[in-house]
Write an enzyme that holds these catalytic residues in place. Structure first.
Site, mmCIF file in Angstrom:
data_model
loop_
_atom_site.group_PDB
_atom_site.id
_atom_site.type_symbol
_atom_site.label_atom_id
_atom_site.label_comp_id
_atom_site.label_asym_id
_atom_site.label_seq_id
_atom_site.Cartn_x
_atom_site.Cartn_y
_atom_site.Cartn_z
ATOM 1 N N GLU A 195 55.084 43.496 55.034
ATOM 2 C CA GLU A 195 56.160 43.506 56.037
ATOM 3 C C GLU A 195 57.540 43.437 55.399
ATOM 4 O O GLU A 195 58.512 43.905 55.971
ATOM 5 C CB GLU A 195 56.001 42.308 56.998
ATOM 6 C CG GLU A 195 55.272 42.680 58.266
ATOM 7 C CD GLU A 195 55.260 41.573 59.310
ATOM 8 O OE1 GLU A 195 54.511 41.742 60.273
ATOM 9 O OE2 GLU A 195 55.954 40.552 59.184
ATOM 10 N N HIS B 182 31.034 45.380 43.216
ATOM 11 C CA HIS B 182 29.846 46.123 43.633
ATOM 12 C C HIS B 182 30.146 47.052 44.808
ATOM 13 O O HIS B 182 29.233 47.609 45.407
ATOM 14 C CB HIS B 182 28.714 45.141 43.966
ATOM 15 C CG HIS B 182 28.345 44.288 42.790
ATOM 16 N ND1 HIS B 182 27.267 44.552 41.974
ATOM 17 C CD2 HIS B 182 28.952 43.199 42.252
ATOM 18 C CE1 HIS B 182 27.219 43.656 40.999
ATOM 19 N NE2 HIS B 182 28.230 42.821 41.152
ATOM 20 N N LYS C 284 54.484 48.637 69.711
ATOM 21 C CA LYS C 284 54.605 47.709 70.847
ATOM 22 C C LYS C 284 55.227 48.421 72.050
ATOM 23 O O LYS C 284 54.791 48.230 73.176
ATOM 24 C CB LYS C 284 55.481 46.504 70.468
ATOM 25 C CG LYS C 284 54.790 45.520 69.551
ATOM 26 C CD LYS C 284 55.656 44.291 69.361
ATOM 27 C CE LYS C 284 55.173 43.476 68.187
ATOM 28 N NZ LYS C 284 56.129 42.463 67.770
#
Ligand code: PA5
Length: 424
Positions: free
Chosen positions: A279, A300, A414
């Site tokens: 951010e 792995h 948003k």
């Protein structure tokens, strides 16, 4: 002893001369941060937050914790982003130090998670800490509606006052209004400290104290970090060296920073770090992409990509010098699996050899690496590590030329979501 930064794995990628070449930029960043003259200077309150955090607040929260433990069997912490990750990262890093179980809500919109929390309220006596700096974030607001209703059904309106604690802005936002209207106990988040820098404000301190974490040691570590990383001299400040090095690597095309740790309790510290760095730096088409692995588990799964994939990655290991437990590998008479070579050794010794081998193999495969080493995985070291990374991103973001303290990009989705929801 402080945090060590080991840069052996940078040879041929970054030299001391390269690091020194960034000295003027680092000095400027240091002056801008401390003098509040840089971009986003309204949000640099975290720089001296450790020394401004009063012991009285710690004592008050310790007493609150004793009171809550007297009437609650579990804590529910509602929040997302900076109002969630630091709490979870602290508890998971410290493992066994928590004495009252803490459950999370409001960090997603997954109905099954929230339904579990409602069942918990029906079955156990709980205290809820609802945390939101803005007081208007969708996920915690909706979770709090549901939790508040479940709590009212169980305890009635009068029973809620001692069981709901709000952590929010001093004056603004819906949560502040609710706290004031209902008379809920509340704690304030300083105006000049952004969400992702707020772990050692009441955002983290309240729920962590209730869960039984040694917040005094954590705050002391935070204060030690402030002192340790206050000097402008790049050569003497390992936090500033970290900030400079990651910028040098970025300029050489290493655009992904992989935080890697052989200690699984680091998983959520890495999540917290990803928010802090992602951010803060991902703006204007720039920024190092923060990613993480937990090893040896992810060797792995991600090992092939790290060793042999696109060479645009550098790796930052976080290691712990002294682990709390000891497990000795037993000897076997027939040695079918040929591991008697490590019989009698502590598993942690094997883990350390895996780290050395991985750092060396990845380096030879074209992945430069450095290591941030902590003395032990305790609350003091964690407080210091939080400050190291916060100061590191402040300096690094200024070197990069962005405002590390805003997050304009998070508004885009948003707006679209609110339009779909019909929210005013
Ligand atoms: O760093 C930030 O500002 C954000 O990630 C916030 O922490 C997150 O969106 C939660 O915000 P709030 O505490 O206002 O609910």
């Amino acid at each position: 002893m402080g945090i060590r930064l080991d840069i052996d794995g940078l040879k041929n990628f970054v030299t001391e001369a390269d690091i020194n070449s960034l000295s003027p930029a680092v000095t400027k960043a240091h002056q801008d941060l401390h003098g509040k003259t840089g971009a986003g200077n309204d949000f640099v309150g975290w720089v001296d937050l450790p020394s401004r955090t009063p012991d009285a607040l710690v004592s008050e929260l310790e007493s609150l914790a004793a009171e809550v433990r007297g009437h609650s069997q579990a804590i529910i912490s509602i929040g997302i982003g900076g109002s969630y990750l630091g709490i979870r990262s602290s508890l998971e890093f410290l493992g066994g130090e928590s004495s009252l179980p803490l459950y999370y809500a409001g960090h997603n919109m997954y109905t099954t998670d929230l339904a579990r929390v409602v069942r918990l309220i029906e079955q156990k006596d709980v205290t809820v800490v609802v945390i939101s700096k803005s007081g208007t974030t969708t996920e915690p607001a909706l979770a709090f509606r549901v939790v508040d209703a479940a709590m009212r059904r169980k305890y009635g309106a009068s029973g809620l006052k001692k069981r709901v604690i709000c952590v929010t802005d001093e004056k603004r936002g819906a949560l502040r209004q609710i706290a004031n209207r209902e008379g809920y106990r509340s704690y304030c988040i300083p105006d000049d400290v952004g969400g992702r820098f707020s772990v050692l404000t009441p955002v983290g301190l309240v729920p962590l104290a209730l869960a039984g974490v040694d917040i005094r040691a954590m705050v002391n570590g935070f204060r030690a970090g402030e002192k340790e990383y206050a000097q402008a001299d790049l050569a003497k400040n390992s936090c500033y060296r970290y900030a400079a090095i990651r910028n040098l690597l970025y300029r050489k095309g290493k655009v992904i920073e992989m935080m890697a740790s052989f200690y699984p309790n680091m998983q959520y510290v890495a999540e917290w770090w990803k928010q802090l760095y992602g951010e803060s730096e991902g703006k204007g088409g720039q920024g190092i992409f923060p990613a993480s692995t937990i090893l040896s588990t992810d060797l792995h799964s991600m090992g092939q990509m790290m060793q042999d994939g696109m060479r645009n990655i550098f790796e930052t290991f976080v290691s712990v010098d002294k682990v709390a437990d000891s497990v000795i590998v037993p000897s076997q008479a027939d040695d079918i699996d040929s591991f008697n070579c490590v019989a009698g050794r502590d598993l942690e010794w094997v883990n350390q050899q895996a780290y050395k081998a991985t750092a060396s193999a990845h380096y030879e495969g074209g992945v430069p690496n450095m290591t941030i080493a902590l003395e032990r995985a305790d609350a003091f070291n964690l407080g210091q590590l939080y400050y190291f990374f916060e100061k590191g991103v402040g300096i690094s973001g200024y070197i990069l030329g962005v405002n590390p303290f805003d997050q304009p990009g998070v508004e885009a989705y948003k707006k679209k979501m609110f339009a779909l929801l019909g929210k005013k």
